[in-house]
Motif scaffolding. Structure first.
Motif, PDB file in Angstrom:
ATOM      1  N   UNK A 291      -1.957   6.156 -19.935  1.00 17.01           N
ATOM      2  CA  UNK A 291      -0.830   5.185 -19.688  1.00 17.01           C
ATOM      3  C   UNK A 291       0.270   4.815 -21.132  1.00 17.01           C
ATOM      4  N   UNK A 292      -0.696   4.698 -22.132  1.00 17.81           N
ATOM      5  CA  UNK A 292       0.141   4.776 -23.126  1.00 17.81           C
ATOM      6  C   UNK A 292       0.697   5.625 -24.239  1.00 17.81           C
ATOM      7  N   UNK A 293      -0.158   6.819 -24.660  1.00 16.87           N
ATOM      8  CA  UNK A 293       0.119   8.105 -25.256  1.00 16.87           C
ATOM      9  C   UNK A 293       0.679   8.897 -24.193  1.00 16.87           C
ATOM     10  N   UNK A 294       0.644   9.485 -22.820  1.00 19.87           N
ATOM     11  CA  UNK A 294       0.714  10.190 -22.239  1.00 19.87           C
ATOM     12  C   UNK A 294      -0.263  11.375 -21.900  1.00 19.87           C
ATOM     13  N   UNK A 295      -1.742  10.861 -22.764  1.00 22.22           N
ATOM     14  CA  UNK A 295      -2.417  12.098 -22.801  1.00 22.22           C
ATOM     15  C   UNK A 295      -3.671  11.730 -22.966  1.00 22.22           C
ATOM     16  N   UNK A 296      -4.747  12.588 -22.510  1.00 22.92           N
ATOM     17  CA  UNK A 296      -5.951  11.825 -23.137  1.00 22.92           C
ATOM     18  C   UNK A 296      -6.674  11.368 -24.732  1.00 22.92           C
ATOM     19  N   UNK A 297      -7.377  11.020 -24.339  1.00 18.24           N
ATOM     20  CA  UNK A 297      -8.541  10.213 -25.639  1.00 18.24           C
ATOM     21  C   UNK A 297      -8.700  11.835 -26.356  1.00 18.24           C
ATOM     22  N   UNK A 298      -9.517  13.010 -25.261  1.00 21.74           N
ATOM     23  CA  UNK A 298      -9.980  14.206 -26.501  1.00 21.74           C
ATOM     24  C   UNK A 298      -8.517  14.991 -27.086  1.00 21.74           C
ATOM     25  N   UNK A 299      -7.408  14.910 -26.650  1.00 18.11           N
ATOM     26  CA  UNK A 299      -6.508  15.561 -27.893  1.00 18.11           C
ATOM     27  C   UNK A 299      -5.978  14.901 -28.778  1.00 18.11           C
ATOM     28  N   UNK A 300      -7.205  13.797 -29.261  1.00 17.72           N
ATOM     29  CA  UNK A 300      -6.265  13.457 -30.714  1.00 17.72           C
ATOM     30  C   UNK A 300      -7.999  13.122 -31.348  1.00 17.72           C
ATOM     31  N   UNK A 301      -7.622  13.481 -32.056  1.00 12.19           N
ATOM     32  CA  UNK A 301      -9.477  13.701 -33.536  1.00 12.19           C
ATOM     33  C   UNK A 301      -9.855  12.003 -33.037  1.00 12.19           C
ATOM     34  N   UNK A 302      -8.763  11.797 -33.574  1.00 12.98           N
ATOM     35  CA  UNK A 302      -8.785   9.607 -33.906  1.00 12.98           C
ATOM     36  C   UNK A 302      -7.610   9.183 -33.348  1.00 12.98           C
ATOM     37  N   UNK A 303      -7.830   8.066 -33.287  1.00 10.46           N
ATOM     38  CA  UNK A 303      -7.043   7.183 -31.742  1.00 10.46           C
ATOM     39  C   UNK A 303      -5.626   6.893 -32.826  1.00 10.46           C
ATOM     40  N   UNK A 304      -4.617   6.914 -32.561  1.00 10.82           N
ATOM     41  CA  UNK A 304      -3.639   6.643 -33.102  1.00 10.82           C
ATOM     42  C   UNK A 304      -3.157   5.175 -33.103  1.00 10.82           C
ATOM     43  N   UNK A 305      -2.789   4.404 -33.735  1.00 14.14           N
ATOM     44  CA  UNK A 305      -2.336   2.930 -34.315  1.00 14.14           C
ATOM     45  C   UNK A 305      -1.109   3.623 -32.422  1.00 14.14           C
ATOM     46  N   UNK A 306      -1.358   2.070 -32.365  1.00 14.51           N
ATOM     47  CA  UNK A 306       0.169   2.181 -30.754  1.00 14.51           C
ATOM     48  C   UNK A 306       0.937   1.201 -31.553  1.00 14.51           C
ATOM     49  N   UNK A 307       1.191   0.781 -32.874  1.00 12.76           N
ATOM     50  CA  UNK A 307       2.761   0.645 -32.798  1.00 12.76           C
ATOM     51  C   UNK A 307       3.657   1.486 -33.297  1.00 12.76           C
ATOM     52  N   UNK A 308       4.829   1.779 -32.823  1.00  8.53           N
ATOM     53  CA  UNK A 308       5.743   3.267 -32.987  1.00  8.53           C
ATOM     54  C   UNK A 308       4.964   4.331 -32.356  1.00  8.53           C
ATOM     55  N   UNK A 309       4.089   4.369 -32.195  1.00  9.03           N
ATOM     56  CA  UNK A 309       3.181   5.007 -30.722  1.00  9.03           C
ATOM     57  C   UNK A 309       3.079   5.586 -29.712  1.00  9.03           C
ATOM     58  N   UNK A 310       3.342   4.222 -29.394  1.00  9.37           N
ATOM     59  CA  UNK A 310       3.234   3.596 -27.908  1.00  9.37           C
ATOM     60  C   UNK A 310       4.310   4.365 -26.532  1.00  9.37           C
ATOM     61  N   UNK A 311       5.762   4.300 -27.129  1.00  7.87           N
ATOM     62  CA  UNK A 311       6.589   5.342 -26.309  1.00  7.87           C
ATOM     63  C   UNK A 311       6.755   3.804 -25.538  1.00  7.87           C
ATOM     64  N   UNK A 312       6.506   3.779 -23.949  1.00  2.00           N
ATOM     65  CA  UNK A 312       7.455   2.640 -23.207  1.00  2.00           C
ATOM     66  C   UNK A 312       6.373   1.039 -23.481  1.00  2.00           C
ATOM     67  N   UNK A 313       5.365   1.692 -24.338  1.00  2.00           N
ATOM     68  CA  UNK A 313       4.623   0.473 -24.870  1.00  2.00           C
ATOM     69  C   UNK A 313       5.008  -0.456 -25.682  1.00  2.00           C
ATOM     70  N   UNK A 314       6.083   0.444 -26.990  1.00  2.00           N
ATOM     71  CA  UNK A 314       6.065  -0.355 -28.300  1.00  2.00           C
ATOM     72  C   UNK A 314       6.861  -1.872 -27.727  1.00  2.00           C
ATOM     73  N   UNK A 315       7.674  -2.157 -26.826  1.00  2.00           N
ATOM     74  CA  UNK A 315       7.978  -3.579 -27.062  1.00  2.00           C
ATOM     75  C   UNK A 315       7.132  -4.347 -26.729  1.00  2.00           C
ATOM     76  N   UNK A 316       5.963  -4.315 -26.052  1.00  2.00           N
ATOM     77  CA  UNK A 316       4.834  -5.500 -26.054  1.00  2.00           C
ATOM     78  C   UNK A 316       3.807  -4.839 -27.578  1.00  2.00           C
ATOM     79  N   UNK A 317       3.800  -3.822 -27.814  1.00  2.00           N
ATOM     80  CA  UNK A 317       2.897  -3.947 -28.732  1.00  2.00           C
ATOM     81  C   UNK A 317       3.215  -4.696 -29.977  1.00  2.00           C
TER      82      UNK A 317
END
Length: 439
Positions: A291-317
């Motif tokens: 929902x937040x990144x538009x990608x499954x967790x295994x697409x990332x080596x490490x979970x990125x910070x949600x701030x400025x990376x969460x697309x439509x969730x940015x205002x909520x973050x």
């Protein structure tokens, strides 16, 4: 020759009146029925809209209460961990500030419990209450032995705090000379590399160097060096008469936090995520990645910070990182999501629960189906049945009314025919003094 004119039933007054009355009645029933059905459908539609609004509001309020309650519960639990850390730091400060008094009555002796490992590390026995570890880079001298024996007074406090908490994974002290005293005993000598230095761990550095208030600080999520999985650590520096001694650490497993969050969910198909004060996810389920990144967790080596990376969730973050409480609707490719969030004030973290509009209004869909089914049953079983009954009654009344009007005319026709045939004694029918009577 007698001539008798026959009146066609099709063109008779009776037939015409009967058709007229039944036609008017049918038209009236059809028009009334149409408007009745239309009104019923409009009322049903308005009821569905009103139900959707009310149910959405009630569901949002319900989830908001759960989020606030969960935030309060986790805040209380984490606040208790902070209090435990402060108490341990205070007790450790007292021990090292009064070293002479404590050393005189020490029951734990390094020579009885400690040994040199295969790679030169200094470790204790597996039967001891705690794990004690010193890397092979440290020279074992009287100061190190003194600190080892002084720190043993923390063992019973470690055990007591650990046994009275469901969330704590481990409690330990890491000193400036790289002594690690760790509860429970997991045989650190066997799980840590021989040159492991506790003073280089991120939770240690943050408590010592990034902590001007010298109070409890929370680490970011990290992989535990002892193999306990992903953890967060509450750490606090220990000072003795202004001299830095080391850092107290209390580990909390992410699995334990996630289990607590999942247990607090009030609706099916919802999930909860937890952010630290820097916008880094502490707990983020797989659906949250989608929902937040538009990608499954295994697409990332490490979970990125949600701030400025969460697309439509940015205002909520942004709102969450500001310590705000609220609820927001987010539009995604998979539909609308309702996000409700609240702060954990003692830690600076923030918690949010996410539910899709479809799941939120699932009960409304069931309600709409019931309303539609009941409306159809009402139309077919009540309105149509009632219309047929009214039509039959109207037909009977039409026949009766037609007979009341036509019967005198038919009698008059018979009399006129009799007179026309020369039957002057034919009796005239008795009628009221209306038009037929005048005729």
């Amino acid at each position: 020759m007698e001539h008798k004119e026959t009146i066609s039933a099709r063109h008779s007054i009776r037939t015409r009146l009967l058709i007229l009355l039944i036609g008017l009645t049918s038209a009236t029933l059809l028009v009334s029925g149409h408007f009745g059905v239309q009104t019923l459908l409009e009322v049903t539609k308005k009821a569905q809209i009103a139900s959707k609004t009310v149910l959405t509001e009630q569901a949002n309020n319900f989830i908001e209460q759960i989020v606030e309650k969960t935030a309060l519960q986790n805040n209380a639990a984490l606040n208790l961990v902070q209090q435990d850390a402060r108490y341990l730091a205070f007790y450790a400060n007292d021990i090292f500030s009064n070293a002479e008094d404590f050393q005189a009555s020490s029951q734990w002796k390094a020579e009885e419990y400690m040994k040199v490992g295969a790679d030169g590390q200094f470790v204790n026995t597996e039967t001891d209450t705690v794990s004690v570890y010193i890397p092979n880079t440290v020279i074992i001298d009287e100061k190190v032995i003194s600190n080892l024996e002084l720190s043993s007074y923390l063992d019973i406090i470690f055990q007591s705090i650990y046994d009275n908490s469901d969330n704590i994974t481990a409690i330990y002290l890491g000193t400036e000379d790289n002594i690690t005293r760790y509860y429970p005993n997991i045989n650190l000598g066997a799980v840590l590399p021989p040159d492991f230095e506790v003073s280089q761990r991120p939770w240690y550095i943050k408590a010592k160097e990034e902590n001007p208030e010298k109070d409890v600080v929370w680490s970011e999520v990290y992989e535990d060096a002892t193999g306990q999985g992903l953890l967060v650590t509450a750490s606090i520096p220990v000072y003795s008469r202004g001299r830095f001694i080391g850092v107290i650490g209390i580990d909390i497993s992410l699995d334990a936090i996630q289990e607590t969050l999942e247990g607090a969910q009030g609706l099916e198909n919802t999930y909860t995520f937890l952010l630290d004060e820097g916008g880094n996810p502490i707990v983020l389920p797989e659906q949250g990645f989608l929902d937040i990144f538009g990608q499954p967790s295994d697409s990332f080596d490490a979970t990125p910070p949600l701030k400025d990376n969460a697309f439509s969730f940015n205002p909520i973050i942004t709102a969450m990182l500001s310590g705000e409480k609220g609820r927001t609707e987010v539009k995604t490719d998979n539909g609308s999501l309702f996000v409700l969030y609240a702060p954990l004030e003692s830690t600076g973290w923030s918690i949010a629960t996410v539910v899709s509009e479809e799941d939120l209004l699932k009960s409304l869909t069931d309600l709409e189906e019931v309303i539609e089914r009941d409306t159809q049953q009402l139309i077919f079983s009540r309105l149509i049945t009632t219309g047929l009954i009214l039509f039959v009654l109207a037909a009977i009344l039409s026949i009766w009314a037609t007979n009341q009007v036509v019967a005198p005319i038919q009698k008059l026709v018979q009399a006129v025919r009799g007179l026309g045939a020369g039957n002057l004694e034919f009796s005239m029918p008795k009628v009221q003094n209306a038009e037929i009577g005048v005729l």
